[in-house]
Structure formats: C-alpha cells, structure tokens
Design an enzyme around this catalytic site. Structure first.
Site: not given
Ligand code: ADP
Ligand code: ZN
Length: 226
Positions: A27, A102, A136, A169, A180
């Site tokens: 994404k 999410r 990654r 990360r 996740r």
């Molecule tokens: P990826 O899409 O690779 O999982 P992100 O950078 O989008 O990584 O998100 C990393 C972390 O940040 C998530 O695992 C969560 O802990 C937190 N996070 C990101 N967006 C949200 C959201 N909309 N609601 C709750 N937690 C979030």
C-alpha cells in the site's frame, strides 16, 4: 460518483480515496506513486505514528506500546490524529488514506467527517505478503520503502533519497508480523464488506513483482478514472 472530475487529462478534480489491503501488500509504495500522479497527499497513520515516536510526543509514547506488539493503536487516538490531519489545507482537493480506517468504528467515524469517493482494495497471496514484510526495510528519516532483495539502496543501510538510516521496523520482525496479519483478518478485513455494500470498492490484484509495479498503478488509474 458524487464529485465532478475530468478524466480526459487524467486529472481528478476531487478525489477522497481509501487504500485497503493486508500489511505487506505494498500500500505505501502504491500510495506514494498515486499521490505523485494526482497531486493529492498520502496520509499514512503508520508514518504519522512513527514520526510521533521519533519525536517522543505523548501520542508517540502511547502508540509505541501497541505498534511494537503488532496491535492496533486505540480508535480514539487514531481517529483524533486523522481528523486533525484532514482539516489541513492540502486535503481540500482530495487525499489518499493509507492504513486508515482499520476498524469498522474508524470507518464510521470517517464517514461523519468526509465523503469517501473510492476504496481501493489491494490483494496478494499470503506467501508474497510474508516475503514483502520480512524483507522490508524503511528509511528512519523520510519513510522511503526498501526490500532486502528487490529494492536495495545504492549504499547499504543508507537511504538513496535523503541519506537517512535504513532499518527494519520492530513490527516487521516475525513475532509481530504474525500478530499483525491476525489483527488484519479479524479487525480490518470486515471493512471490505462495509465498502462493498456502499459500492465504493475496487479490487486491485497486487501479486505482481515489484518490477511490474507500473502495471498495478495502471490498474489503479483505470479504477479511479472510469
Ligand atoms: P502496515 O500497513 O505495514 O501494517 P502501517 O505503517 O500502516 O503498516 O502501520 C503500522 C502500525 O501502526 C500498525 O500495526 C498499528 O499498530 C499502527 N496503526 C497504523 N494505522 C492504524 C490505524 N488506523 N488504527 C490503529 N492502529 C494503526
Ligand atoms: Zn530517506
């Protein structure tokens, strides 16, 4: 479509877009490209949280506990930062949300703030997802995305774009990855039905290797401009 757009020149007059898809589907990579093409900001809640963690803000300290374990940050915190971000001037001609909503509660909150025009749902096989996540690497300063096999910085550990440190990360390590993916299935996947019902969903197959990312972007443009 509730807003006017000009597809002839590939310009979207206003487009409020949500990107859905499992962690690791790519994404962030697609979001950066689409954002460049249409000149609308990419709003990544993950990037915003990582920035807050780096700056040791109150939200950052709170979010870190959840993020490192692979859990979702609580809805009230997340909805609050998105609501603030969407008020900024650069969102007035459209925006692309990457990683938000999410949960169903987040989607319902979003619907109270703005009208969403299109939701792109990126899909790829589990094998590809796990490979993308485990390989990654990202830049600590600018968030550029790398991969140990396919997208390698010219100098090991150094970002091509800004010279920042390229690192893995904490939540891309195996224990957190498993959590996740589990969280995605239970809490985020129900959004596919939520947006399908509103007739906003477009499926974008993202199984192709990174060399063919142009083809994925072409599919996105088709979905947005039709
Ligand atoms: P990826 O899409 O690779 O999982 P992100 O950078 O989008 O990584 O998100 C990393 C972390 O940040 C998530 O695992 C969560 O802990 C937190 N996070 C990101 N967006 C949200 C959201 N909309 N609601 C709750 N937690 C979030
Ligand atoms: Zn960088």
């Amino acid at each position: 479509m509730n807003q006017q757009k000009n597809t002839k020149q590939g310009i979207l007059v206003k487009m409020n877009i949500v990107l859905l898809g499992s962690p690791g589907v790519g994404k962030g990579t697609y979001a950066k490209r689409i954002s460049g093409i249409y000149g609308i900001p990419q709003i990544s809640t993950g990037d915003m949280f990582r920035e807050a963690i780096k700056n040791k803000t109150e939200i950052g300290l709170k979010a870190k506990e959840y993020i490192d374990k692979g859990e979702l940050v609580p809805d009230d915190v997340t909805i609050g930062i998105v609501e603030e971000r969407l008020k900024k001037d650069d969102c007035k001609n459209g925006f692309m949300l990457d990683g938000f909503p999410r949960t169903i509660a987040q989607a319902e909150a979003l619907d109270k703030i703005v009208v969403i025009d299109k939701v792109l749902d990126f899909t790829a096989s589990e094998k590809i997802i796990i490979d993308r996540l485990s390989g990654r690497r990202i830049c600590k300063s600018c968030g550029a995305i790398y991969h140990i096999r396919n997208i390698i910085p010219k100098v090991k550990g150094v970002c091509d774009k800004c010279g920042g440190e390229v690192y893995q990360r904490n939540d891309d390590k195996p224990e957190a990855v498993k959590k996740r993916l589990d969280v995605y299935t239970k809490q985020t996947a129900p959004l596919i039905g939520y947006y399908k019902e509103k007739k906003l969903l477009a499926d974008i197959g993202a199984d192709k290797p990174i060399e063919q990312v142009d083809e994925i972007i072409a599919d996105v443009r088709k979905a947005l401009e039709e």
